[in-house]
Design a protein around this motif. Structure first.
Motif, short mmCIF file in Angstrom:
data_model
loop_
_atom_site.label_atom_id
_atom_site.label_comp_id
_atom_site.label_asym_id
_atom_site.label_seq_id
_atom_site.Cartn_x
_atom_site.Cartn_y
_atom_site.Cartn_z
N CYS A 88 -7.66 3.42 -0.27
CA CYS A 88 -6.49 3.40 0.62
C CYS A 88 -6.19 2.00 1.16
CB CYS A 88 -6.70 4.33 1.80
SG CYS A 88 -6.75 6.07 1.34
N LYS A 92 -3.10 -3.47 -2.71
CA LYS A 92 -2.24 -2.79 -3.70
C LYS A 92 -1.91 -1.38 -3.24
CE LYS A 92 -3.12 -4.38 -8.26
NZ LYS A 92 -4.22 -4.24 -9.20
N ALA A 93 -2.93 -0.66 -2.76
CA ALA A 93 -2.74 0.75 -2.41
C ALA A 93 -2.07 0.94 -1.05
CB ALA A 93 -4.09 1.46 -2.41
N PRO A 95 0.60 -0.02 0.71
CA PRO A 95 1.98 0.41 0.94
C PRO A 95 2.17 1.90 0.65
CG PRO A 95 1.90 -1.60 -0.41
CD PRO A 95 0.51 -1.10 -0.28
N ARG A 96 1.41 2.42 -0.29
CA ARG A 96 1.53 3.83 -0.66
C ARG A 96 0.77 4.73 0.31
NH1 ARG A 96 -2.09 5.96 -3.83
NH2 ARG A 96 -2.70 3.93 -4.66
N THR A 97 -0.38 4.28 0.82
CA THR A 97 -1.23 5.15 1.64
C THR A 97 -0.94 5.04 3.14
OG1 THR A 97 -2.96 3.47 1.81
CG2 THR A 97 -3.13 5.02 -0.01
N GLY A 98 -0.27 3.97 3.54
CA GLY A 98 0.03 3.80 4.96
C GLY A 98 -1.13 3.19 5.73
#
Ligand code: HEC
Ligand code: HEC
Length: 147
Positions: A88, A92-93, A95-98
């Motif tokens: 998370c 990289k991750a 922006p997607r996971t918050g």
């Protein structure tokens, strides 16, 4: 120095060393623990406290503080093959996971060179970042935020 005298001196030195060594076997004074004169197993409360969930970041107390973890981390494994936190928290991750992306410092080696993945110096997240529990402080204190 005669040989005899040298031998006598050496023997005396050994005798002194032996007697002072014997002193080390005396009972060494132990520090008084803050929990008082009770053994650790008697006061072990691990497991009775719950990890707090905040769903938002917790304000920091001073500059450069590793932020405390505002969520439960039960089961988030960190092994040589996988680092669940980075699933998370990698930039990289994130922006997607918050999740807050790990700081840039976490991608630097000891010479300040940027690495494509998390630095080994920052691999074991819980060395510096800690989850919060609903436990009362062990000792009353007046800790406050640095201004
Ligand atoms: C499932 C995704 C996920 C995983 C896995 C995860 N986190 Fe988080 N983390 C978040 C989110 C989302 C936030 C933002 C606050 C919130 O919603 O709880 C956060 C917030 C944080 C913060 C606070 C950041 C700040 O700016 O104050 C820290 C520190 C942190 N996590 C550390 C960790 C560590 C260490 C692990 C592994 C043991 C981990 N997280 C695993 C999603 C995750
Ligand atoms: C050696 C100590 C140390 C380790 C290990 C470490 N951190 Fe940090 N972390 C810090 C410090 C200090 C800061 C705040 C200063 C900074 O930004 O570098 C920080 C900041 C952060 C932030 C906030 C970034 C921001 O922009 O505000 C997150 C999220 C975070 N770390 C997650 C992690 C995760 C996930 C791991 C494991 C993969 C980890 N950290 C390992 C010390 C550490």
């Amino acid at each position: 120095m005669t040989r005899k005298l040298a031998c006598a001196l050496a023997a005396a030195a050994i005798a002194v060393a032996l007697t002072s060594g014997a002193g080390a076997q005396e009972k060494t004074p132990t520090a008084q623990p803050l929990r008082g004169p009770v053994s650790i197993p008697e006061t072990n409360n691990s497991g009775i406290y719950k990890m707090e969930r905040h769903d938002r970041v917790i304000p920091r107390n001073h500059a450069w503080q590793p932020p405390v973890i505002p969520h439960n981390v039960k089961g988030y494994q960190i092994t040589k093959d996988v680092n669940m936190c980075m699933v998370c928290h990698s930039s990289k991750a994130a922006p997607r996971t918050g999740a807050t992306p790990v700081a840039k410092s976490h991608y630097l080696d000891r010479d300040g060179k940027e690495l494509p993945n998390i630095s080994t110096r920052r691999y074991f997240c819980l060395q510096c970042h800690v989850p919060q529990f609903d436990a009362e402080p062990l000792v009353e204190n007046t800790f406050g935020k640095a201004k």
